[in-house]
Write an enzyme that holds these catalytic residues in place. Structure first.
Site, PDB file in Angstrom:
ATOM      1  N   SER A 142       0.861  -1.172   0.000  1.00 35.75           N
ATOM      2  CA  SER A 142       0.000   0.000   0.000  1.00 35.75           C
ATOM      3  C   SER A 142       0.904   1.230   0.000  1.00 35.75           C
ATOM      4  CB  SER A 142      -0.930  -0.032   1.216  1.00 35.75           C
ATOM      5  OG  SER A 142      -1.735   1.116   1.286  1.00 35.75           O
ATOM      6  N   TYR A 156      -4.873   8.402  -6.275  1.00 30.68           N
ATOM      7  CA  TYR A 156      -3.924   7.414  -5.753  1.00 30.68           C
ATOM      8  C   TYR A 156      -4.365   6.937  -4.369  1.00 30.68           C
ATOM      9  CZ  TYR A 156       0.586   5.482  -4.209  1.00 30.68           C
ATOM     10  OH  TYR A 156       1.583   4.664  -3.725  1.00 30.68           O
ATOM     11  N   LYS A 160      -5.326   3.138  -2.795  1.00 30.98           N
ATOM     12  CA  LYS A 160      -4.620   2.583  -1.646  1.00 30.98           C
ATOM     13  C   LYS A 160      -5.548   2.399  -0.447  1.00 30.98           C
ATOM     14  CE  LYS A 160      -0.566   2.213  -3.545  1.00 30.98           C
ATOM     15  NZ  LYS A 160      -0.041   0.869  -3.903  1.00 30.98           N
TER      16      LYS A 160
END
Length: 283
Positions: A142, A156, A160
Protein backbone atom coordinates in the site's frame (compact mmCIF):
# COMPACT_ATOMS: atom_id res chain seq x y z
CA UNK A 1 4.90 -19.88 10.75
CA UNK A 2 3.65 -19.92 7.15
CA UNK A 3 7.11 -19.54 5.60
CA UNK A 4 8.60 -22.89 4.53
CA UNK A 5 11.79 -23.97 6.27
CA UNK A 6 12.42 -27.22 4.40
CA UNK A 7 12.83 -25.76 0.88
CA UNK A 8 13.22 -22.48 -1.01
CA UNK A 9 10.02 -20.46 -0.86
CA UNK A 10 8.04 -19.57 -3.97
CA UNK A 11 7.03 -15.91 -4.30
CA UNK A 12 4.60 -14.35 -6.77
CA UNK A 13 5.42 -10.63 -7.17
CA UNK A 14 3.48 -8.16 -9.30
CA UNK A 15 4.84 -4.86 -10.59
CA UNK A 16 8.30 -6.38 -10.60
CA UNK A 17 10.19 -4.40 -13.22
CA UNK A 18 10.94 -1.24 -11.22
CA UNK A 19 10.99 0.30 -7.76
CA UNK A 20 10.41 -1.75 -4.64
CA UNK A 21 9.09 -4.64 -6.73
CA UNK A 22 12.36 -4.93 -8.64
CA UNK A 23 14.48 -4.68 -5.50
CA UNK A 24 12.32 -7.33 -3.89
CA UNK A 25 12.86 -9.72 -6.82
CA UNK A 26 16.63 -9.15 -6.65
CA UNK A 27 16.69 -9.76 -2.90
CA UNK A 28 14.66 -12.95 -3.20
CA UNK A 29 16.79 -14.41 -5.99
CA UNK A 30 19.95 -13.56 -4.04
CA UNK A 31 18.68 -15.47 -1.00
CA UNK A 32 17.89 -18.52 -3.15
CA UNK A 33 14.11 -18.31 -3.25
CA UNK A 34 12.05 -18.93 -6.38
CA UNK A 35 10.22 -16.02 -7.94
CA UNK A 36 7.38 -15.62 -10.39
CA UNK A 37 7.54 -11.96 -11.37
CA UNK A 38 4.82 -10.24 -13.37
CA UNK A 39 5.28 -7.13 -15.44
CA UNK A 40 3.71 -5.28 -18.32
CA UNK A 41 7.08 -5.42 -20.13
CA UNK A 42 9.31 -8.50 -20.08
CA UNK A 43 12.00 -6.51 -21.89
CA UNK A 44 12.10 -3.93 -19.09
CA UNK A 45 12.20 -6.59 -16.38
CA UNK A 46 14.97 -8.67 -17.96
CA UNK A 47 16.95 -5.52 -18.70
CA UNK A 48 16.61 -4.30 -15.12
CA UNK A 49 17.79 -7.66 -13.74
CA UNK A 50 20.74 -8.03 -16.08
CA UNK A 51 23.92 -8.32 -14.05
CA UNK A 52 22.09 -7.97 -10.76
CA UNK A 53 20.87 -11.50 -9.99
CA UNK A 54 21.02 -15.11 -11.11
CA UNK A 55 17.73 -15.65 -12.90
CA UNK A 56 17.75 -19.46 -12.93
CA UNK A 57 14.92 -19.51 -10.39
CA UNK A 58 12.97 -16.67 -12.00
CA UNK A 59 9.75 -17.12 -13.94
CA UNK A 60 9.17 -13.82 -15.74
CA UNK A 61 5.56 -13.33 -16.82
CA UNK A 62 4.08 -10.57 -18.95
CA UNK A 63 0.60 -10.19 -17.48
CA UNK A 64 -2.18 -7.64 -17.65
CA UNK A 65 -3.46 -7.90 -14.09
CA UNK A 66 -6.84 -6.53 -15.15
CA UNK A 67 -7.39 -9.75 -17.14
CA UNK A 68 -8.59 -12.39 -14.67
CA UNK A 69 -7.95 -15.25 -17.12
CA UNK A 70 -4.39 -14.05 -17.68
CA UNK A 71 -3.79 -13.89 -13.93
CA UNK A 72 -5.19 -17.40 -13.53
CA UNK A 73 -2.73 -18.56 -16.18
CA UNK A 74 0.19 -16.85 -14.43
CA UNK A 75 -0.60 -18.46 -11.08
CA UNK A 76 -1.05 -21.83 -12.77
CA UNK A 77 2.31 -21.43 -14.56
CA UNK A 78 3.92 -20.63 -11.20
CA UNK A 79 2.67 -23.78 -9.50
CA UNK A 80 3.52 -25.90 -12.54
CA UNK A 81 7.09 -24.53 -12.63
CA UNK A 82 7.85 -24.52 -8.91
CA UNK A 83 5.30 -26.89 -7.40
CA UNK A 84 4.29 -24.39 -4.73
CA UNK A 85 3.03 -20.90 -4.00
CA UNK A 86 4.00 -19.52 -0.62
CA UNK A 87 3.99 -15.72 -0.77
CA UNK A 88 1.99 -13.34 -2.94
CA UNK A 89 3.06 -9.70 -3.17
CA UNK A 90 0.52 -7.35 -4.71
CA UNK A 91 2.81 -4.47 -5.62
CA UNK A 92 1.67 -3.21 -9.02
CA UNK A 93 0.52 0.39 -9.24
CA UNK A 94 1.44 3.91 -10.24
CA UNK A 95 1.02 7.48 -9.04
CA UNK A 96 -1.38 10.15 -10.20
CA UNK A 97 -1.21 13.84 -9.28
CA UNK A 98 -4.29 16.00 -9.84
CA UNK A 99 -7.21 17.68 -8.14
CA UNK A 100 -10.34 15.54 -7.81
CA UNK A 101 -12.24 17.41 -10.53
CA UNK A 102 -9.26 17.15 -12.91
CA UNK A 103 -9.38 13.35 -13.00
CA UNK A 104 -11.30 11.97 -15.95
CA UNK A 105 -13.52 8.90 -15.93
CA UNK A 106 -10.80 7.07 -17.85
CA UNK A 107 -8.19 8.12 -15.25
CA UNK A 108 -10.32 6.80 -12.41
CA UNK A 109 -11.08 3.48 -14.07
CA UNK A 110 -7.47 2.95 -15.13
CA UNK A 111 -6.14 3.55 -11.61
CA UNK A 112 -8.67 1.39 -9.81
CA UNK A 113 -8.48 -1.38 -12.40
CA UNK A 114 -4.74 -1.75 -11.77
CA UNK A 115 -4.54 -0.99 -8.06
CA UNK A 116 -7.71 -2.73 -6.86
CA UNK A 117 -9.17 -5.03 -9.52
CA UNK A 118 -5.72 -6.33 -10.43
CA UNK A 119 -4.93 -7.14 -6.80
CA UNK A 120 -8.33 -8.78 -6.39
CA UNK A 121 -7.71 -10.96 -9.47
CA UNK A 122 -4.39 -12.13 -8.02
CA UNK A 123 -6.00 -12.97 -4.68
CA UNK A 124 -8.85 -14.92 -6.26
CA UNK A 125 -6.33 -17.02 -8.16
CA UNK A 126 -3.76 -17.49 -5.42
CA UNK A 127 -5.86 -18.00 -2.30
CA UNK A 128 -7.31 -21.39 -3.31
CA UNK A 129 -3.75 -22.72 -3.70
CA UNK A 130 -2.72 -21.43 -0.29
CA UNK A 131 -5.95 -22.52 1.34
CA UNK A 132 -5.49 -26.08 0.07
CA UNK A 133 -2.12 -26.24 1.84
CA UNK A 134 -3.25 -24.27 4.89
CA UNK A 135 -0.22 -22.02 4.56
CA UNK A 136 0.85 -18.84 2.82
CA UNK A 137 1.45 -15.13 3.18
CA UNK A 138 -0.18 -12.25 1.31
CA UNK A 139 1.71 -8.96 1.18
CA UNK A 140 -0.15 -5.86 0.01
CA UNK A 141 2.14 -2.98 -0.90
CA UNK A 142 0.00 0.00 0.00
CA UNK A 143 1.41 3.40 0.99
CA UNK A 144 1.26 5.76 3.92
CA UNK A 145 -1.24 7.48 1.61
CA UNK A 146 -3.45 4.47 2.22
CA UNK A 147 -3.78 5.76 5.78
CA UNK A 148 -3.85 9.50 5.24
CA UNK A 149 -4.70 11.73 2.30
CA UNK A 150 -3.15 14.92 0.99
CA UNK A 151 -4.36 17.33 -1.70
CA UNK A 152 -3.51 16.30 -5.24
CA UNK A 153 -3.20 12.60 -4.43
CA UNK A 154 -6.94 11.82 -4.21
CA UNK A 155 -7.04 9.18 -6.96
CA UNK A 156 -3.92 7.41 -5.75
CA UNK A 157 -5.23 7.53 -2.17
CA UNK A 158 -8.57 6.12 -3.30
CA UNK A 159 -6.85 3.04 -4.68
CA UNK A 160 -4.62 2.58 -1.65
CA UNK A 161 -7.46 3.16 0.84
CA UNK A 162 -9.40 0.44 -1.00
CA UNK A 163 -6.45 -1.94 -0.75
CA UNK A 164 -6.20 -1.27 2.97
CA UNK A 165 -9.84 -2.18 3.52
CA UNK A 166 -9.59 -5.25 1.31
CA UNK A 167 -6.46 -6.48 3.07
CA UNK A 168 -7.71 -5.82 6.60
CA UNK A 169 -10.87 -7.82 5.91
CA UNK A 170 -8.86 -10.56 4.19
CA UNK A 171 -6.55 -10.89 7.19
CA UNK A 172 -9.50 -11.75 9.41
CA UNK A 173 -11.02 -14.11 6.84
CA UNK A 174 -7.91 -16.27 6.41
CA UNK A 175 -6.47 -16.10 9.93
CA UNK A 176 -7.72 -19.62 10.73
CA UNK A 177 -6.52 -21.03 7.40
CA UNK A 178 -2.79 -20.69 8.04
CA UNK A 179 -2.49 -17.64 5.78
CA UNK A 180 -0.89 -14.42 7.05
CA UNK A 181 -1.52 -10.94 5.65
CA UNK A 182 0.78 -7.92 5.82
CA UNK A 183 0.00 -4.40 4.59
CA UNK A 184 3.21 -2.55 3.71
CA UNK A 185 3.00 1.23 4.04
CA UNK A 186 6.08 2.92 2.56
CA UNK A 187 6.87 6.60 2.61
CA UNK A 188 8.94 8.24 -0.14
CA UNK A 189 11.54 5.80 -1.50
CA UNK A 190 14.35 6.64 -3.90
CA UNK A 191 12.86 4.85 -6.90
CA UNK A 192 11.55 6.32 -10.16
CA UNK A 193 8.04 6.61 -8.67
CA UNK A 194 8.18 10.41 -8.76
CA UNK A 195 9.35 10.50 -12.37
CA UNK A 196 7.11 10.89 -15.39
CA UNK A 197 7.76 7.18 -16.16
CA UNK A 198 5.70 6.14 -13.13
CA UNK A 199 3.61 9.21 -12.35
CA UNK A 200 0.54 10.11 -14.40
CA UNK A 201 -0.77 13.64 -14.77
CA UNK A 202 -4.18 14.91 -15.92
CA UNK A 203 -4.83 15.89 -19.51
CA UNK A 204 -6.55 19.12 -18.42
CA UNK A 205 -5.91 21.27 -15.37
CA UNK A 206 -7.60 24.24 -13.73
CA UNK A 207 -5.97 27.52 -12.82
CA UNK A 208 -7.87 27.46 -9.53
CA UNK A 209 -5.48 24.91 -8.00
CA UNK A 210 -2.09 26.67 -7.91
CA UNK A 211 -1.06 24.81 -4.75
CA UNK A 212 -1.47 21.47 -6.51
CA UNK A 213 0.52 22.67 -9.53
CA UNK A 214 3.29 23.75 -7.14
CA UNK A 215 3.11 20.42 -5.36
CA UNK A 216 3.49 18.56 -8.68
CA UNK A 217 6.59 20.61 -9.53
CA UNK A 218 8.05 20.01 -6.08
CA UNK A 219 7.44 16.28 -6.28
CA UNK A 220 9.04 15.93 -9.69
CA UNK A 221 12.02 17.90 -8.38
CA UNK A 222 12.24 15.54 -5.40
CA UNK A 223 13.16 12.60 -7.66
CA UNK A 224 16.54 11.23 -6.59
CA UNK A 225 16.52 12.71 -3.09
CA UNK A 226 13.76 10.68 -1.42
CA UNK A 227 14.52 9.52 2.11
CA UNK A 228 13.86 5.80 1.71
CA UNK A 229 16.42 3.25 0.48
CA UNK A 230 14.57 0.72 -1.75
CA UNK A 231 17.17 -2.01 -1.10
CA UNK A 232 16.62 -1.70 2.64
CA UNK A 233 12.87 -1.48 2.06
CA UNK A 234 12.85 -4.75 0.14
CA UNK A 235 14.99 -6.38 2.84
CA UNK A 236 12.48 -5.35 5.52
CA UNK A 237 9.57 -6.78 3.52
CA UNK A 238 11.40 -10.10 3.14
CA UNK A 239 12.36 -10.14 6.83
CA UNK A 240 8.77 -9.48 7.87
CA UNK A 241 7.57 -12.49 5.91
CA UNK A 242 10.41 -14.84 6.88
CA UNK A 243 10.25 -13.97 10.58
CA UNK A 244 6.45 -14.02 10.71
CA UNK A 245 4.34 -12.91 13.62
CA UNK A 246 4.57 -9.22 12.78
CA UNK A 247 1.80 -6.63 12.97
CA UNK A 248 -0.80 -6.31 10.24
CA UNK A 249 0.76 -3.04 9.06
CA UNK A 250 4.46 -2.70 8.29
CA UNK A 251 5.39 0.99 8.12
CA UNK A 252 8.55 1.69 6.11
CA UNK A 253 10.34 5.00 6.53
CA UNK A 254 10.48 7.62 9.26
CA UNK A 255 8.50 9.96 7.01
CA UNK A 256 5.73 7.37 6.71
CA UNK A 257 5.70 6.88 10.48
CA UNK A 258 5.36 10.63 11.02
CA UNK A 259 2.49 10.92 8.52
CA UNK A 260 0.69 7.93 10.04
CA UNK A 261 1.16 9.21 13.59
CA UNK A 262 -0.29 12.59 12.63
CA UNK A 263 -3.32 10.86 11.11
CA UNK A 264 -3.91 8.84 14.27
CA UNK A 265 -3.71 11.98 16.38
CA UNK A 266 -6.13 13.84 14.09
CA UNK A 267 -8.55 10.92 14.18
CA UNK A 268 -8.36 10.79 17.98
CA UNK A 269 -9.14 14.50 18.17
CA UNK A 270 -12.09 13.98 15.82
CA UNK A 271 -13.42 11.12 17.96
CA UNK A 272 -13.03 13.15 21.13
CA UNK A 273 -15.01 16.03 19.61
CA UNK A 274 -17.88 13.73 18.59
CA UNK A 275 -17.97 11.59 21.74
CA UNK A 276 -20.99 13.34 23.21
CA UNK A 277 -22.99 13.64 19.97
CA UNK A 278 -22.40 10.20 18.43
CA UNK A 279 -25.10 8.55 20.56
CA UNK A 280 -27.76 11.12 19.65
CA UNK A 281 -28.82 9.02 16.64
CA UNK A 282 -29.37 5.82 18.69
CA UNK A 283 -32.89 4.55 19.36
Amino acid sequence: MSYPTDRPATWFVTGASRGLGLELVVALLERGDRVAATTRSLERLTGALEGRADTADLLALEVDLRDAAAVDGAVRATTERFGALDVVVNNAGYGFLAAVEETSEADVRAMLDVAVVGAWNVLRSALPVMRAHRSGHVVTVSSVLGLTAVPGWALYCAGKFALEGLSEALAAEVADLGIDVTIVEPGYFRTDFLSTDSLALPADTSGDYPAIRAMVRDHLALQGSQLGDPVRGAARIVAGVVEGGGPLRQVLGSDAHAYATAKVEALRENLDRTRDTASLTDF
